[in-house]
Design a protein around this motif. Sequence first.
Motif, PDB file in Angstrom:
ATOM      1  N   THR A  71      42.592  50.767  41.001  1.00 51.39           N
ATOM      2  CA  THR A  71      43.132  49.509  40.494  1.00 51.39           C
ATOM      3  C   THR A  71      43.580  49.598  39.036  1.00 51.39           C
ATOM      4  O   THR A  71      44.714  49.229  38.720  1.00 51.39           O
ATOM      5  CB  THR A  71      42.124  48.361  40.708  1.00 51.39           C
ATOM      6  OG1 THR A  71      41.879  48.246  42.109  1.00 51.39           O
ATOM      7  CG2 THR A  71      42.643  47.048  40.159  1.00 51.39           C
ATOM      8  N   ASP A  75      47.333  49.228  37.707  1.00 54.05           N
ATOM      9  CA  ASP A  75      47.584  48.189  36.700  1.00 54.05           C
ATOM     10  C   ASP A  75      48.441  48.740  35.563  1.00 54.05           C
ATOM     11  O   ASP A  75      49.410  48.108  35.131  1.00 54.05           O
ATOM     12  CB  ASP A  75      46.271  47.650  36.114  1.00 54.05           C
ATOM     13  CG  ASP A  75      45.507  46.749  37.064  1.00 54.05           C
ATOM     14  OD1 ASP A  75      46.083  46.303  38.082  1.00 54.05           O
ATOM     15  OD2 ASP A  75      44.312  46.499  36.785  1.00 54.05           O
ATOM     16  N   GLU A  79      52.093  47.541  34.528  1.00 52.70           N
ATOM     17  CA  GLU A  79      52.379  47.012  33.187  1.00 52.70           C
ATOM     18  C   GLU A  79      53.611  47.673  32.576  1.00 52.70           C
ATOM     19  O   GLU A  79      54.351  47.048  31.825  1.00 52.70           O
ATOM     20  CB  GLU A  79      51.171  47.215  32.264  1.00 52.70           C
ATOM     21  CG  GLU A  79      50.001  46.313  32.577  1.00 52.70           C
ATOM     22  CD  GLU A  79      48.716  46.763  31.893  1.00 52.70           C
ATOM     23  OE1 GLU A  79      48.734  47.698  31.066  1.00 52.70           O
ATOM     24  OE2 GLU A  79      47.659  46.168  32.221  1.00 52.70           O
TER      25      GLU A  79
END
Length: 143
Positions: A71, A75, A79
């Motif tokens: 995760t 992420d 981003e």
Amino acid sequence: MTYPAGEADELDARVVGLFAAINRRYARESEAAANAQDLTPLQAKALLYSAEPVPMRALAQRLHAEPSNLTPLVDRLEERGLVERRPGIEDRRVKQVAATDAGRQKIAELRAAMPFASDPLGALDREQRETLARLLALIAEVP
């Protein structure tokens, strides 16, 4: 074929040394390509595997990682605008990771910078690849 003890030891050492050399070459090339794109090697691998939408669990398996550890990695890629999470087609509860246009451009740059790591068996024809796969399965004791 049976080899005298000394010859077998030398041959085994040569084969193991070749495995190590291939691994070093692959790692050096893929790490340099990742660093040039301001990615960690694991981020680069995740991005490469995300060229086509892939469920998070399958991506974790390919990376030999726990899904929960994936995760934060996804992420960071998200981003940077390199991947996006999408609901699964068959099961909307399943999250898929898919490269964005920017991610696909980065994938192309990564692959261009790592010709060996992108196709480490490129020097072998189909029959040679099948033979190698059978031999490695024997060593690894995998059916």
